[in-house]
Design a protein around this motif. Sequence first.
Motif, PDB file in Angstrom:
ATOM      1  N   ALA A 158       0.863  -1.184   0.000  1.00  0.00           N
ATOM      2  CA  ALA A 158       0.000   0.000   0.000  1.00  0.00           C
ATOM      3  C   ALA A 158       0.898   1.232   0.000  1.00  0.00           C
ATOM      4  O   ALA A 158       1.660   1.457   0.944  1.00  0.00           O
ATOM      5  CB  ALA A 158      -0.909  -0.001   1.220  1.00  0.00           C
ATOM      6  N   ARG A 159       0.786   1.978  -1.090  1.00  0.00           N
ATOM      7  CA  ARG A 159       1.615   3.182  -1.238  1.00  0.00           C
ATOM      8  C   ARG A 159       0.765   4.432  -1.021  1.00  0.00           C
ATOM      9  O   ARG A 159      -0.358   4.509  -1.492  1.00  0.00           O
ATOM     10  CB  ARG A 159       2.225   3.207  -2.645  1.00  0.00           C
ATOM     11  CG  ARG A 159       3.238   2.088  -2.861  1.00  0.00           C
ATOM     12  CD  ARG A 159       3.666   2.004  -4.314  1.00  0.00           C
ATOM     13  NE  ARG A 159       2.630   1.383  -5.133  1.00  0.00           N
ATOM     14  CZ  ARG A 159       2.644   1.344  -6.477  1.00  0.00           C
ATOM     15  NH1 ARG A 159       3.650   1.904  -7.138  1.00  0.00           N
ATOM     16  NH2 ARG A 159       1.669   0.757  -7.131  1.00  0.00           N
ATOM     17  N   GLY A 160       1.313   5.368  -0.312  1.00  0.00           N
ATOM     18  CA  GLY A 160       0.594   6.624  -0.097  1.00  0.00           C
ATOM     19  C   GLY A 160      -0.257   6.643   1.167  1.00  0.00           C
ATOM     20  O   GLY A 160      -1.125   7.509   1.324  1.00  0.00           O
ATOM     21  N   VAL A 161       0.003   5.699   2.070  1.00  0.00           N
ATOM     22  CA  VAL A 161      -0.728   5.677   3.336  1.00  0.00           C
ATOM     23  C   VAL A 161      -0.136   6.742   4.265  1.00  0.00           C
ATOM     24  O   VAL A 161       1.065   6.755   4.482  1.00  0.00           O
ATOM     25  CB  VAL A 161      -0.619   4.288   4.007  1.00  0.00           C
ATOM     26  CG1 VAL A 161      -1.308   4.298   5.371  1.00  0.00           C
ATOM     27  CG2 VAL A 161      -1.196   3.219   3.109  1.00  0.00           C
ATOM     28  N   PRO A 162      -0.941   7.623   4.812  1.00  0.00           N
ATOM     29  CA  PRO A 162      -0.389   8.661   5.682  1.00  0.00           C
ATOM     30  C   PRO A 162       0.169   8.086   6.976  1.00  0.00           C
ATOM     31  O   PRO A 162      -0.237   7.020   7.419  1.00  0.00           O
ATOM     32  CB  PRO A 162      -1.597   9.565   5.968  1.00  0.00           C
ATOM     33  CG  PRO A 162      -2.801   8.761   5.642  1.00  0.00           C
ATOM     34  CD  PRO A 162      -2.389   7.771   4.600  1.00  0.00           C
ATOM     35  N   ALA A 163       1.123   8.796   7.564  1.00  0.00           N
ATOM     36  CA  ALA A 163       1.654   8.410   8.874  1.00  0.00           C
ATOM     37  C   ALA A 163       0.583   8.593   9.934  1.00  0.00           C
ATOM     38  O   ALA A 163      -0.296   9.441   9.808  1.00  0.00           O
ATOM     39  CB  ALA A 163       2.864   9.262   9.224  1.00  0.00           C
ATOM     40  N   GLY A 164       0.639   7.764  10.974  1.00  0.00           N
ATOM     41  CA  GLY A 164      -0.239   7.982  12.134  1.00  0.00           C
ATOM     42  C   GLY A 164      -1.426   7.043  12.233  1.00  0.00           C
ATOM     43  O   GLY A 164      -2.202   7.144  13.170  1.00  0.00           O
ATOM     44  N   LEU A 165      -1.574   6.105  11.296  1.00  0.00           N
ATOM     45  CA  LEU A 165      -2.703   5.171  11.389  1.00  0.00           C
ATOM     46  C   LEU A 165      -2.305   3.947  12.220  1.00  0.00           C
ATOM     47  O   LEU A 165      -1.232   3.389  12.035  1.00  0.00           O
ATOM     48  CB  LEU A 165      -3.163   4.723  10.005  1.00  0.00           C
ATOM     49  CG  LEU A 165      -3.560   5.825   9.024  1.00  0.00           C
ATOM     50  CD1 LEU A 165      -4.222   5.222   7.809  1.00  0.00           C
ATOM     51  CD2 LEU A 165      -4.448   6.861   9.681  1.00  0.00           C
ATOM     52  N   GLY A 166      -3.196   3.495  13.058  1.00  0.00           N
ATOM     53  CA  GLY A 166      -2.915   2.331  13.903  1.00  0.00           C
ATOM     54  C   GLY A 166      -3.390   2.610  15.302  1.00  0.00           C
ATOM     55  O   GLY A 166      -3.411   3.763  15.738  1.00  0.00           O
ATOM     56  N   ALA A 167      -3.823   1.573  15.999  1.00  0.00           N
ATOM     57  CA  ALA A 167      -4.377   1.758  17.337  1.00  0.00           C
ATOM     58  C   ALA A 167      -3.723   0.805  18.314  1.00  0.00           C
ATOM     59  O   ALA A 167      -4.234  -0.278  18.574  1.00  0.00           O
ATOM     60  CB  ALA A 167      -5.888   1.546  17.308  1.00  0.00           C
ATOM     61  N   PRO A 168      -2.556   1.194  18.819  1.00  0.00           N
ATOM     62  CA  PRO A 168      -1.938   0.341  19.850  1.00  0.00           C
ATOM     63  C   PRO A 168      -2.884   0.228  21.046  1.00  0.00           C
ATOM     64  O   PRO A 168      -3.600   1.176  21.325  1.00  0.00           O
ATOM     65  CB  PRO A 168      -0.696   1.130  20.258  1.00  0.00           C
ATOM     66  CG  PRO A 168      -0.553   2.220  19.252  1.00  0.00           C
ATOM     67  CD  PRO A 168      -1.867   2.444  18.610  1.00  0.00           C
ATOM     68  N   ILE A 169      -2.804  -0.890  21.710  1.00  0.00           N
ATOM     69  CA  ILE A 169      -1.843  -1.970  21.704  1.00  0.00           C
ATOM     70  C   ILE A 169      -2.380  -3.186  20.951  1.00  0.00           C
ATOM     71  O   ILE A 169      -1.607  -3.938  20.378  1.00  0.00           O
ATOM     72  CB  ILE A 169      -1.530  -2.374  23.156  1.00  0.00           C
ATOM     73  CG1 ILE A 169      -0.905  -1.212  23.914  1.00  0.00           C
ATOM     74  CG2 ILE A 169      -0.651  -3.562  23.202  1.00  0.00           C
ATOM     75  CD1 ILE A 169       0.496  -0.769  23.456  1.00  0.00           C
ATOM     76  N   TYR A 170      -3.700  -3.414  20.951  1.00  0.00           N
ATOM     77  CA  TYR A 170      -4.186  -4.667  20.374  1.00  0.00           C
ATOM     78  C   TYR A 170      -4.876  -4.494  19.044  1.00  0.00           C
ATOM     79  O   TYR A 170      -5.248  -5.467  18.407  1.00  0.00           O
ATOM     80  CB  TYR A 170      -5.069  -5.409  21.382  1.00  0.00           C
ATOM     81  CG  TYR A 170      -4.297  -5.695  22.639  1.00  0.00           C
ATOM     82  CD1 TYR A 170      -3.220  -6.571  22.603  1.00  0.00           C
ATOM     83  CD2 TYR A 170      -4.572  -5.039  23.831  1.00  0.00           C
ATOM     84  CE1 TYR A 170      -2.453  -6.799  23.733  1.00  0.00           C
ATOM     85  CE2 TYR A 170      -3.810  -5.268  24.962  1.00  0.00           C
ATOM     86  CZ  TYR A 170      -2.761  -6.148  24.906  1.00  0.00           C
ATOM     87  OH  TYR A 170      -2.007  -6.374  26.022  1.00  0.00           O
ATOM     88  N   GLY A 171      -5.057  -3.254  18.631  1.00  0.00           N
ATOM     89  CA  GLY A 171      -5.595  -2.990  17.306  1.00  0.00           C
ATOM     90  C   GLY A 171      -4.536  -2.285  16.478  1.00  0.00           C
ATOM     91  O   GLY A 171      -4.862  -1.413  15.678  1.00  0.00           O
ATOM     92  N   LYS A 172      -3.306  -2.672  16.677  1.00  0.00           N
ATOM     93  CA  LYS A 172      -2.216  -2.134  15.862  1.00  0.00           C
ATOM     94  C   LYS A 172      -2.523  -2.341  14.381  1.00  0.00           C
ATOM     95  O   LYS A 172      -3.199  -3.304  14.014  1.00  0.00           O
ATOM     96  CB  LYS A 172      -0.909  -2.851  16.204  1.00  0.00           C
ATOM     97  CG  LYS A 172      -0.358  -2.527  17.584  1.00  0.00           C
ATOM     98  CD  LYS A 172       0.884  -3.387  17.874  1.00  0.00           C
ATOM     99  CE  LYS A 172       1.528  -2.942  19.189  1.00  0.00           C
ATOM    100  NZ  LYS A 172       2.674  -3.821  19.561  1.00  0.00           N
ATOM    101  N   LEU A 173      -1.967  -1.490  13.556  1.00  0.00           N
ATOM    102  CA  LEU A 173      -2.182  -1.643  12.125  1.00  0.00           C
ATOM    103  C   LEU A 173      -1.652  -3.002  11.647  1.00  0.00           C
ATOM    104  O   LEU A 173      -2.305  -3.701  10.868  1.00  0.00           O
ATOM    105  CB  LEU A 173      -1.491  -0.499  11.376  1.00  0.00           C
ATOM    106  CG  LEU A 173      -1.759  -0.399   9.882  1.00  0.00           C
ATOM    107  CD1 LEU A 173      -3.241  -0.336   9.562  1.00  0.00           C
ATOM    108  CD2 LEU A 173      -1.045   0.828   9.300  1.00  0.00           C
ATOM    109  N   ASP A 174      -0.482  -3.403  12.143  1.00  0.00           N
ATOM    110  CA  ASP A 174       0.073  -4.698  11.711  1.00  0.00           C
ATOM    111  C   ASP A 174      -0.721  -5.861  12.296  1.00  0.00           C
ATOM    112  O   ASP A 174      -0.903  -6.892  11.646  1.00  0.00           O
ATOM    113  CB  ASP A 174       1.564  -4.832  12.013  1.00  0.00           C
ATOM    114  CG  ASP A 174       1.993  -4.193  13.315  1.00  0.00           C
ATOM    115  OD1 ASP A 174       1.148  -3.613  14.019  1.00  0.00           O
ATOM    116  OD2 ASP A 174       3.188  -4.283  13.651  1.00  0.00           O
TER     117      ASP A 174
END
Lengths: 367, 367, 367, 367
Positions: free
Chosen positions: D214-230
């Motif tokens: 995925a190219r062009g994804v802005p920085a700052g997405l993700g919800a630590p700790i258990y809903g991390k983006l990865d």
Amino acid sequence: MSLNTFGHVFRVTTWGESHGPALGATVDGCPPGVPVDEAFLQQWLDKRRPGQSKHTTQRKEPDAVKILSGVFEGKTTGTPVQLMIENTDQRSKDYGEIAQTFRPGHADITYHQKYGIRDYRGGGRSSARETAARVAAGGLARAALNELVPGLEITGYMTRMGEMEIDRARFDWETIAQNDFWMPDAEALPDWEKYLQEIRKGQNSVGAEIEVCARGVPAGLGAPIYGKLDTDLAAACMSINAVKGVEIGEGMAAARLTGTANADEIFMGEDGPEYSSNHSGGILGGISTGQDIVVRFAVKPTSSILTPRRSIRLDGSPTEVVTKGRHDPCVGIRAVPVGEAMVACVILDHLLLDRAQTGGVRGQIGP
Amino acid sequence: MSLNTFGHVFRVTTWGESHGPALGATVDGCPPGVPVDEAFLQQWLDKRRPGQSKHTTQRKEPDAVKILSGVFEGKTTGTPVQLMIENTDQRSKDYGEIAQTFRPGHADITYHQKYGIRDYRGGGRSSARETAARVAAGGLARAALNELVPGLEITGYMTRMGEMEIDRARFDWETIAQNDFWMPDAEALPDWEKYLQEIRKGQNSVGAEIEVCARGVPAGLGAPIYGKLDTDLAAACMSINAVKGVEIGEGMAAARLTGTANADEIFMGEDGPEYSSNHSGGILGGISTGQDIVVRFAVKPTSSILTPRRSIRLDGSPTEVVTKGRHDPCVGIRAVPVGEAMVACVILDHLLLDRAQTGGVRGQIGP
Amino acid sequence: MSLNTFGHVFRVTTWGESHGPALGATVDGCPPGVPVDEAFLQQWLDKRRPGQSKHTTQRKEPDAVKILSGVFEGKTTGTPVQLMIENTDQRSKDYGEIAQTFRPGHADITYHQKYGIRDYRGGGRSSARETAARVAAGGLARAALNELVPGLEITGYMTRMGEMEIDRARFDWETIAQNDFWMPDAEALPDWEKYLQEIRKGQNSVGAEIEVCARGVPAGLGAPIYGKLDTDLAAACMSINAVKGVEIGEGMAAARLTGTANADEIFMGEDGPEYSSNHSGGILGGISTGQDIVVRFAVKPTSSILTPRRSIRLDGSPTEVVTKGRHDPCVGIRAVPVGEAMVACVILDHLLLDRAQTGGVRGQIGP
Amino acid sequence: MSLNTFGHVFRVTTWGESHGPALGATVDGCPPGVPVDEAFLQQWLDKRRPGQSKHTTQRKEPDAVKILSGVFEGKTTGTPVQLMIENTDQRSKDYGEIAQTFRPGHADITYHQKYGIRDYRGGGRSSARETAARVAAGGLARAALNELVPGLEITGYMTRMGEMEIDRARFDWETIAQNDFWMPDAEALPDWEKYLQEIRKGQNSVGAEIEVCARGVPAGLGAPIYGKLDTDLAAACMSINAVKGVEIGEGMAAARLTGTANADEIFMGEDGPEYSSNHSGGILGGISTGQDIVVRFAVKPTSSILTPRRSIRLDGSPTEVVTKGRHDPCVGIRAVPVGEAMVACVILDHLLLDRAQTGGVRGQIGP
């Protein structure tokens, strides 16, 4: 997270607009092995269906429910059950004025403010047609409850319509299914009919109070603190279109009582604890006591009336709204099967939820 | 999934028992950058704290809240905020009889039936002490709302206590904070005080009706169909201990009204749509209109009274229960700040939820 | 909805920062009646605790867990269990430079970008200290599993550390607990020790691969389609700090195999179906087969090394970062008990979830 | 809670069986005002559709998607979007043997064990046909992303098929859409084709590795700790049928690296932070860095092969299974658009989730 889903384990997501091609309910989490078919579900939809009596809207919708998934050879498989109802009575008409006008007392204005776009045909998603999907899902919940808790009965009925009120001394379970109001007081029936005819003639509408009673619910259902049985029942009923108040047991009247008057004393019966009264509506600390679960809710009078009401258009200009067409003078009548459906879903949900945490084991009382 | 959590985005999980070492609230999803400290939260806890007036329990608990995580250099960081309140007034005493007896009107019996085990000390988890954690979380919600919606005000007050009722013609916002009842009708105050003293002398208790009004809530909050703003408010209030009914706007009285009487007509004001009245309680189709949000709930009279009530023991044998000790004759008084806290949490939650789906964009009305 | 919670029925919310007063886990949905105390939980925390061997950070934290709620007279009550671990070794120091600098390979920069504020002390919320709370919750899950599935064993071990790899022909369950690496290949041990010493001397760090095997898991656990057992295991492991890959059974190697090579043929054993092999890692279609559940994950080498790495400051200016102080050359070692804890939580969660939907009933195979 | 839903804000519930009347996706939480129609969605379904090349199953399904709700006058309304795909190629046949036999490597046996009942026609719910619904939902996610993040591109491609592997030095984005394998290495193409023909002739199947970038994804997405983006990407990919491993960036290879080799150094670029490399796969601490998001997953070889495999029947008796009919020698090919769809859903979901908590505000870096 637009929250078109309710339930924790038995999860019902309804979808569809009043005048789109179809609407329905996606039900996830139904136990496997439950016998069910379209005919079983249809009986509840028929109860809610418009055009059944002179007191409800004359819109003709067969409201035929189709099972598209999750049932195989007459039984649920444990996979999602898709229940679809096609819209057939979508009269073509000129929506020009409705598209530009906000009807008072309707969600037209708030949907527009929230989403910036709305399907204005027949109220779109905010139409009471959405409740057909709830009734279908409630039918499935009843099928599962029939398997899991034989003898459990969920019955709704009207207790008030405007100035008309039932006399509880004349309450009769048999009467309920024998009149157009789902009303338990046969003696009051003629007055109710006359009253509603006058409301209709007056180009007006009227509110209603519906009670749903669940008999045969085992003790121990409920998930304190925020998923209490009464909490979920309150949410389920308040989510029905036009509902403005919800009560459990004594309800709002509890504010008027003293502790001595409100107490349900406990006795030891043959099959377990029994109570001298049921002010609690069958729920203590958010958990069922084994008594009748008693839920009550008030439905406001529909704003879709022939009497003109002042409002505004999209451009802010003033207008008057008169709702012509096929509307119920007392929408509360058709809210009866909807309330039953919601209660059925909540009780099944808590039955499954309770199995998860406790495995259904129960603390014993007695020697 | 024992459902000790409420909220969709601003998620509050309360934990702790009445007589354990501590209780608290784990709050996940608070926006980052919100200024908050323990003193800000403490003001709301002090409002609810027992032992404040002659009308509430004399249990002495400082109810001092500690922030254990999620706040750094005076601001929230967006990580979970742990709010802990240590229990200090745990009088050692003989629980022998209480451990074996089910108090009528309490969750003793249903907790036992559901879980097969219960912390019987002071009601354990079902104690109203749990609401201290809600009030702490509500304080955090207020801190966030102060940042996000300047000018928003959430105020709770009693509208009824047993046979005493306020006269809305004498409603005065300033009066509310100036009396022990959080009551807006100064003229009725002497009667209320006299009435409650009689209830107490009669070894009795009494119910109450509390109203919470949120002023300055923007239009467009709410998530139809099952996470409607009124649905979530109903659930939030019904989840409070001893609550038996919830109303929005007209509430149960809507069942008595006609469509013409109930209509809120719409006008175009300078800053957007305005309404001729607020029967809807500020919510249409589950979405806020921008008017005052009006929620009402009834609290039953506590069953912890000095008048003997019949009950049973764990072994099924009959007994009589008299609740000695430190109990409130009208628990509704202390439910006022709890109701405010729940409303604050729900409104913040829907504000955040709305940002998720719509990005906060609004449909315009007007030229 | 900041998602600091995992689990569907057994729900664990962790909270706390590395250098705050405390951190912990709020566990909701634990079955009632499970025997557990602080000593039982402490054994797992001791396994993860820093300062245990020369291979792990010398930070001294007793990591003593306290149970603040949900346990009464030595058993869980079904209410939320609060597990708190106080931080004691918070050395006061000058955070001036760290506060302004983003360490490469750390979450410093992304937390700043997302939240606009971060607790920079010791990595704040993104510190591996958070995993202590997971281990405490995992201990509680083990206590519940001991009751519900006697004989179930969950064991983690290292299978690779940089260039060092175990020889599966020498795999020995007993060896695992007898060395500092939780490694099952005794013969390889001296080489591993030498290798890690060289890594440390080289002011470097190294990655690791950990495998967790759950033996004795009953067939039938898992909730297709999106809450599959393997899906939840993958999520649970990927959520651990520094994990970059997760495998079930054959894992990534499945891409290299043919259908004939990968097939697990089925036979009828005495107690039910048996399989000729376990390429599937004990999961088919997201549901457990009754074979060993085999999960593997890779932990990247920590970026906290003494070798300088280029980075930037908050103001965008370039800098070099050298991480002095108390860091592990192979963080993977301490990830072993963390992986075990996550697997224990997921299996318990699915056991409870399965009870909800199926009531634990199982389809029979055989005559 | 049978978990046929994924996503936190953009919630997708798929329903339907392989040989039932229809299957689909109920999508709740889509932002309003997104332009979308059936033709836009159909392009992604066509990419996944069977019978497209000689390398995929010859089952003929038009896989025509219908939008039944949530879209009005060409734009989403913010209400649930129902995407339905009717099954047309349901060949009538004798299921007698299949109904009694468990195919090795399939979910036949575990579905039976879990639910006690299964729709055996074509694998029922566990069929890869379910992924058609995911692809439809992914199309809707792409439509929303096009509005919210112009320029964002999500591209999947095969990187390995059994013994065949791409040469990254020859990676070419343009090549991907120009061959039947969605493969970026034109020079290797003849070898891949020959290899797969041999697999097919050998009555065998083969696994595959798919990468989605995925190219062009802005920085700052993700919800630590258990809903991390990865974490959510790992779950999304692992939930796809036949997937056995998931990697982010370096993936499992991270276990082999040292800290110096794995470090992504940080520089200040013109538009914000830049990195010397992307071992992290664009995610640090569970939050996007603004670099390419790189996810990889392995698909096992299908067990539906012509070579006989030993198995058992429902009654426990031994049998041999040969899967005749219309199956793919490498199911990984058709997993490419499915992987893209899952990644699209997860990124949109986190974009919406981030708006909820932070309002989209970002911490600045630079002077």
